[in-house]
Scaffold this motif. Structure first.
Motif, mmCIF file in Angstrom:
data_model
loop_
_atom_site.group_PDB
_atom_site.id
_atom_site.type_symbol
_atom_site.label_atom_id
_atom_site.label_comp_id
_atom_site.label_asym_id
_atom_site.label_seq_id
_atom_site.Cartn_x
_atom_site.Cartn_y
_atom_site.Cartn_z
ATOM 1 N N SER A 201 -6.608 5.069 -28.637
ATOM 2 C CA SER A 201 -6.712 4.220 -29.833
ATOM 3 C C SER A 201 -6.185 4.961 -31.061
ATOM 4 C CB SER A 201 -8.164 3.782 -30.060
ATOM 5 O OG SER A 201 -9.012 4.895 -30.294
ATOM 6 N N TYR A 202 -6.372 6.279 -31.093
ATOM 7 C CA TYR A 202 -5.819 7.079 -32.191
ATOM 8 C C TYR A 202 -4.300 6.945 -32.227
ATOM 9 C CZ TYR A 202 -4.450 11.231 -34.864
ATOM 10 O OH TYR A 202 -3.873 12.078 -35.782
ATOM 11 N N ASP A 203 -3.691 7.131 -31.075
ATOM 12 C CA ASP A 203 -2.240 6.983 -30.974
ATOM 13 C C ASP A 203 -1.798 5.587 -31.400
ATOM 14 O OD1 ASP A 203 -1.262 9.411 -30.288
ATOM 15 O OD2 ASP A 203 -0.821 8.956 -28.210
ATOM 16 N N GLN A 204 -2.546 4.579 -30.908
ATOM 17 C CA GLN A 204 -2.163 3.199 -31.166
ATOM 18 C C GLN A 204 -2.370 2.818 -32.632
ATOM 19 O OE1 GLN A 204 -0.815 1.880 -28.534
ATOM 20 N NE2 GLN A 204 -0.196 -0.039 -29.491
ATOM 21 N N VAL A 205 -3.505 3.235 -33.206
ATOM 22 C CA VAL A 205 -3.791 2.937 -34.616
ATOM 23 C C VAL A 205 -2.771 3.617 -35.515
ATOM 24 C CG1 VAL A 205 -5.434 3.292 -36.507
ATOM 25 C CG2 VAL A 205 -6.249 2.515 -34.281
ATOM 26 N N LYS A 206 -2.459 4.884 -35.206
ATOM 27 C CA LYS A 206 -1.470 5.609 -36.006
ATOM 28 C C LYS A 206 -0.101 4.931 -35.924
ATOM 29 C CE LYS A 206 0.462 9.435 -34.636
ATOM 30 N NZ LYS A 206 0.723 10.834 -34.211
ATOM 31 N N GLN A 207 0.246 4.519 -34.725
ATOM 32 C CA GLN A 207 1.530 3.846 -34.524
ATOM 33 C C GLN A 207 1.592 2.550 -35.333
ATOM 34 O OE1 GLN A 207 2.877 3.712 -30.369
ATOM 35 N NE2 GLN A 207 3.517 1.599 -30.703
ATOM 36 N N THR A 208 0.463 1.829 -35.382
ATOM 37 C CA THR A 208 0.393 0.576 -36.140
ATOM 38 C C THR A 208 0.466 0.827 -37.639
ATOM 39 O OG1 THR A 208 -0.973 -0.437 -34.404
ATOM 40 C CG2 THR A 208 -0.999 -1.494 -36.576
ATOM 41 N N ILE A 209 -0.244 1.856 -38.102
ATOM 42 C CA ILE A 209 -0.255 2.184 -39.524
ATOM 43 C C ILE A 209 1.143 2.563 -40.009
ATOM 44 C CG2 ILE A 209 -1.082 3.856 -41.240
ATOM 45 C CD1 ILE A 209 -3.723 3.953 -39.727
ATOM 46 N N LEU A 210 1.858 3.308 -39.172
ATOM 47 C CA LEU A 210 3.191 3.774 -39.553
ATOM 48 C C LEU A 210 4.187 2.619 -39.711
ATOM 49 C CD1 LEU A 210 3.546 7.017 -37.400
ATOM 50 C CD2 LEU A 210 3.239 6.851 -39.880
ATOM 51 N N LYS A 211 3.851 1.462 -39.158
ATOM 52 C CA LYS A 211 4.720 0.297 -39.299
ATOM 53 C C LYS A 211 4.458 -0.458 -40.601
ATOM 54 C CE LYS A 211 5.268 -0.402 -34.316
ATOM 55 N NZ LYS A 211 5.024 -1.302 -33.156
ATOM 56 N N ILE A 212 3.365 -0.077 -41.308
ATOM 57 C CA ILE A 212 3.042 -0.705 -42.586
ATOM 58 C C ILE A 212 3.870 -0.054 -43.689
ATOM 59 C CG2 ILE A 212 1.198 -1.171 -44.263
ATOM 60 C CD1 ILE A 212 -0.809 -0.945 -41.970
ATOM 61 N N PRO A 213 4.553 -0.841 -44.505
ATOM 62 C CA PRO A 213 5.376 -0.270 -45.584
ATOM 63 C C PRO A 213 4.550 0.632 -46.509
ATOM 64 C CG PRO A 213 5.856 -2.600 -45.313
ATOM 65 C CD PRO A 213 4.657 -2.317 -44.459
ATOM 66 N N GLY A 214 5.086 1.776 -46.834
ATOM 67 C CA GLY A 214 4.412 2.703 -47.741
ATOM 68 C C GLY A 214 3.673 3.825 -47.044
ATOM 69 N N PHE A 215 3.454 3.684 -45.735
ATOM 70 C CA PHE A 215 2.750 4.728 -44.989
ATOM 71 C C PHE A 215 3.753 5.618 -44.267
ATOM 72 C CE2 PHE A 215 -0.816 1.890 -45.562
ATOM 73 C CZ PHE A 215 -1.911 2.755 -45.672
ATOM 74 N N SER A 216 3.435 6.910 -44.233
ATOM 75 C CA SER A 216 4.271 7.873 -43.520
ATOM 76 C C SER A 216 3.381 8.745 -42.654
ATOM 77 C CB SER A 216 5.058 8.740 -44.517
ATOM 78 O OG SER A 216 4.174 9.458 -45.367
ATOM 79 N N ASP A 217 3.984 9.581 -41.830
ATOM 80 C CA ASP A 217 3.226 10.438 -40.916
ATOM 81 C C ASP A 217 2.682 11.645 -41.667
ATOM 82 O OD1 ASP A 217 2.115 11.560 -38.717
ATOM 83 O OD2 ASP A 217 3.971 11.888 -37.628
ATOM 84 N N ASN A 218 1.551 11.424 -42.358
ATOM 85 C CA ASN A 218 0.953 12.486 -43.162
ATOM 86 C C ASN A 218 -0.540 12.578 -42.881
ATOM 87 O OD1 ASN A 218 -0.129 10.264 -44.502
ATOM 88 N ND2 ASN A 218 1.419 10.332 -46.132
#
Length: 287
Positions: A201-218
Motif C-alpha cells: 500500500s505504501y508503494d501504491q499510495v506513493k505512486q498515486t500521490i506522484l500522479k497528483i500535480p504539484g507532488f514530487s518524490d520527496n
C-alpha cells in the motif's frame, strides 16, 4: 547550477546491506519511541474478564488508562518492558522485511522489467519477506511479549524472568528450544499480512500521490504514503495480532484456531446483552 538541482529519492540506489542497516536502525528507533503503546496493547490483548463478571471491572481500560495504571503500579520504566527483546526483534525483522522487499520484487517480475510493477506482485513480495523475516525473529517476539505481559507481582511471588537473556534461557530450559517458536503460525500470518499491507500500500499510495500535480518524490510524499500505509496495516492486522499475543502470553491454547475460536466466543458472550461485538480483536495494534 548543481547546487539547485534536486534528485528524486527514487533515483537513490542502496545495496542490500545498506538497506538492511538503515531499516534496522529506523525500526529500532521507532520501537524505542512506541514501546509504551505496545506494552499497553499487549496488556489489553491478554486481559481476560470472566463471562458474567459485572462486579470486577477490567483492570486495564483504554490505551491511556492502561498506560497510567502500569506507570502507577509498576513505575514509569515498566512501560519499556521488553525493550531489549524488542530491539532484537526490530534488528532482525525490520532489517529483513524491508531489505529483502526490493530484491524479491525484482526477482518476481524479472530484472529487465520496465514500468510500474503490478500491485499483486508487490503484495506477493511483501507477503514472502514478512513471513520469512518473522520466522527468523519469532524467538525475540516471544520474549518481548512474555516480558511485557508481566505485571506487578504480589509480595513473596518470584518473577518468571529476570531480564531478556534470562527469559531466552528459562524458556529453552523449561519448555525446550522449540518453545521459542510458540505462536509462529499466527505470527507469520500477522506479519506477512501487515507487511503486505504496509509495503504494497505504501508503494501504491506513493505512486498515486506522484500522479497528483504539484507532488514530487520527496520527504513529504514518503511521509504521506507511510501514514496511509501504517493506518491500513493496523486495521488489517489487528485481529490476528490479538491471537498472536494471546498464544505467546498464555500456553492454555492448543493451536491458532483454538485461540481464535475461544477469543471470539468469549468476546461475543461478554457483549451478549448489547449488540454483538468482537471488539477484543481490535485492541490497538502497534509495530
Amino acid at each position: 547550477m548543481v547546487a539547485n538541482e534536486s534528485f528524486p529519492m527514487a533515483d537513490l540506489k542502496f545495496s542490500f546491506a545498506e538497506t538492511f542497516l538503515c531499516s534496522a536502525f529506523a525500526a529500532c528507533f521507532a520501537e524505542f519511541c512506541t514501546i509504551p503503546l505496545d506494552t499497553a496493547k499487549v496488556r489489553l490483548q491478554l486481559q481476560k474478564k470472566a463471562v458474567g463478571d459485572e462486579v470486577n471491572l477490567p483492570k486495564y481500560r483504554g490505551l491511556l488508562g492502561t498506560m497510567a495504571t502500569i506507570a502507577k503500579e509498576e513505575g514509569l520504566s515498566a512501560l519499556w518492558k521488553g525493550i531489549i527483546a524488542g530491539l532484537h526483534r526490530q534488528c532482525i525483522y525490520g532489517g529483513l522485511r524491508i531489505g529483502l522487499y526490493e530484491p524479491v520484487k525484482t526477482f518476481l517480475v524479472g530484472s529487465d522489467y520496465v514500468g510500474d510493477i503490478p500491485l499483486y506482485q508487490k503484495i506477493l513480495a511483501a507477503l514472502l519477506t514478512g513471513a520469512l523475516a518473522i520466522a527468523v525473529a519469532n524467538p525475540t517476539d516471544l520474549v518481548k511479549v512474555r516480558l511485557q505481559a508481566e505485571g506487578k507481582f504480589p509480595v513473596g511471588v518470584a518473577r518468571r524472568y529476570y531480564g531478556t537473556l534470562d527469559a531466552y534461557y528459562t524458556i529453552v530450559r523449561q519448555e525446550g528450544l522449540g518453545a521459542l517458536w510458540t505462536g509462529l503460525g499466527p505470527n507469520i500470518a500477522r506479519n506477512a499480512i501487515v507487511n503486505a499491507a504496509e509495503l504494497a500500500s505504501y508503494d501504491q499510495v506513493k505512486q498515486t500521490i506522484l500522479k497528483i500535480p504539484g507532488f514530487s518524490d520527496n520527504v513529504l510524499t514518503h511521509l504521506l504514503a507511510g501514514l496511509g500505509a501504517g493506518l491500513f496495516a493496523v486495521c488489517i492486522g489487528s485481529p490476528i495480532d490479538v491471537v498472536k499475543s494471546r498464544m505467546m502470553g498464555d500456553s492454555g491454547y492448543k493451536n491458532t484456531l483454538d485461540c481464535f475460536i475461544k477469543t471470539l466466543k468469549n468476546e461475543l458472550m461478554r457483549h451478549r446483552d448489547s449488540l454483538p461485538s468482537i471488539r477484543g480483536f481490535f485492541q490497538i495494534s502497534v509495530g
